[in-house]
Design a protein around this motif. Structure first.
Motif, PDB file in Angstrom:
ATOM      1  N   SER A 219       0.846  -1.186  -0.107  1.00  0.00           N
ATOM      2  CA  SER A 219      -0.006   0.080  -0.057  1.00  0.00           C
ATOM      3  C   SER A 219       0.825   1.316   0.045  1.00  0.00           C
ATOM      4  N   LEU A 220       2.237   1.213   0.186  1.00  0.00           N
ATOM      5  CA  LEU A 220       3.030   2.409   0.210  1.00  0.00           C
ATOM      6  C   LEU A 220       3.038   2.562  -1.495  1.00  0.00           C
ATOM      7  N   PRO A 221       3.400   4.188  -1.738  1.00  0.00           N
ATOM      8  CA  PRO A 221       3.280   4.533  -2.665  1.00  0.00           C
ATOM      9  C   PRO A 221       4.572   3.966  -3.538  1.00  0.00           C
ATOM     10  N   GLY A 222       4.395   3.530  -4.804  1.00  0.00           N
ATOM     11  CA  GLY A 222       5.659   3.156  -5.516  1.00  0.00           C
ATOM     12  C   GLY A 222       5.801   1.409  -5.337  1.00  0.00           C
ATOM     13  N   HIS A 223       5.159   0.773  -4.357  1.00  0.00           N
ATOM     14  CA  HIS A 223       5.032  -0.517  -4.350  1.00  0.00           C
ATOM     15  C   HIS A 223       3.903  -1.342  -4.528  1.00  0.00           C
ATOM     16  N   ALA A 224       3.112  -0.906  -5.206  1.00  0.00           N
ATOM     17  CA  ALA A 224       1.953  -1.679  -5.602  1.00  0.00           C
ATOM     18  C   ALA A 224       2.380  -2.715  -6.623  1.00  0.00           C
ATOM     19  N   LEU A 225       1.562  -3.857  -6.254  1.00  0.00           N
ATOM     20  CA  LEU A 225       2.074  -4.973  -7.403  1.00  0.00           C
ATOM     21  C   LEU A 225       1.555  -4.672  -8.642  1.00  0.00           C
ATOM     22  N   VAL A 226       0.132  -3.918  -8.784  1.00  0.00           N
ATOM     23  CA  VAL A 226      -0.120  -3.894  -9.948  1.00  0.00           C
ATOM     24  C   VAL A 226      -0.538  -2.277  -9.971  1.00  0.00           C
ATOM     25  N   PRO A 227      -0.229  -1.492 -10.805  1.00  0.00           N
ATOM     26  CA  PRO A 227      -0.452   0.045 -10.840  1.00  0.00           C
ATOM     27  C   PRO A 227      -1.856   0.255 -11.041  1.00  0.00           C
ATOM     28  N   THR A 228      -2.521   1.252 -10.707  1.00  0.00           N
ATOM     29  CA  THR A 228      -3.808   1.793 -10.803  1.00  0.00           C
ATOM     30  C   THR A 228      -3.911   3.164 -11.433  1.00  0.00           C
ATOM     31  N   PHE A 229      -4.779   3.632 -12.302  1.00  0.00           N
ATOM     32  CA  PHE A 229      -4.945   4.708 -12.881  1.00  0.00           C
ATOM     33  C   PHE A 229      -6.372   5.132 -12.636  1.00  0.00           C
ATOM     34  N   GLY A 230      -6.764   6.244 -11.735  1.00  0.00           N
ATOM     35  CA  GLY A 230      -8.056   6.582 -11.674  1.00  0.00           C
ATOM     36  C   GLY A 230      -8.739   5.346 -10.904  1.00  0.00           C
ATOM     37  N   GLY A 231      -8.246   4.710  -9.953  1.00  0.00           N
ATOM     38  CA  GLY A 231      -8.813   3.569  -9.304  1.00  0.00           C
ATOM     39  C   GLY A 231      -9.039   2.484 -10.055  1.00  0.00           C
ATOM     40  N   VAL A 232      -8.669   2.469 -11.340  1.00  0.00           N
ATOM     41  CA  VAL A 232      -8.882   1.158 -12.118  1.00  0.00           C
ATOM     42  C   VAL A 232      -7.553   0.475 -12.251  1.00  0.00           C
ATOM     43  N   GLN A 233      -7.370  -0.770 -12.098  1.00  0.00           N
ATOM     44  CA  GLN A 233      -6.124  -1.566 -12.291  1.00  0.00           C
ATOM     45  C   GLN A 233      -5.716  -1.452 -13.923  1.00  0.00           C
ATOM     46  N   CYS A 234      -4.310  -1.229 -14.301  1.00  0.00           N
ATOM     47  CA  CYS A 234      -3.881  -0.953 -15.475  1.00  0.00           C
ATOM     48  C   CYS A 234      -3.744  -2.242 -16.059  1.00  0.00           C
ATOM     49  N   LYS A 235      -3.647  -2.316 -17.325  1.00  0.00           N
ATOM     50  CA  LYS A 235      -3.326  -3.632 -17.990  1.00  0.00           C
ATOM     51  C   LYS A 235      -1.706  -4.245 -17.903  1.00  0.00           C
ATOM     52  N   SER A 236      -0.927  -3.020 -18.002  1.00  0.00           N
ATOM     53  CA  SER A 236       0.388  -3.422 -17.683  1.00  0.00           C
ATOM     54  C   SER A 236       1.255  -2.156 -16.643  1.00  0.00           C
TER      55      SER A 236
END
Length: 90
Positions: free
Chosen positions: A14-31
């Protein structure tokens, strides 16, 4: 012991820069959110207001970014939700 490990995993991811999969606008990114950023910026540049304009054979990430613009016109498209810079596709 398992509870401690699970809690540590939750804290670290949950720390910034340490997410397993990034999100953009609250939605999980494809890559790495490049497609989502490109779709969002394209929609902003073209002032997209109709959902159907985001579905013209676009790849999934691009389409998500385009549709996201309709719901939130104030996102910083240069960063994911974790604060990491999203590469520019230009």
């Amino acid at each position: 012991m398992r509870i401690v490990i699970a809690l540590l995993l939750v804290l670290v991811t949950s720390l910034p820069g340490h997410a397993l999969v990034p999100t953009f606008g609250g939605v999980q990114c494809k890559s790495n959110c490049v497609g989502e950023r490109a779709g969002y910026e394209w929609a902003r540049k073209n002032n997209i207001t109709n959902e159907l304009d985001c579905d013209e054979g676009m790849v999934a990430g691009f389409m998500v970014g385009c549709m996201m613009y309709r719901g939130n016109k104030t996102l910083d498209s240069k960063k994911d939700d974790q604060g990491n810079l999203i590469p520019d596709v230009r």
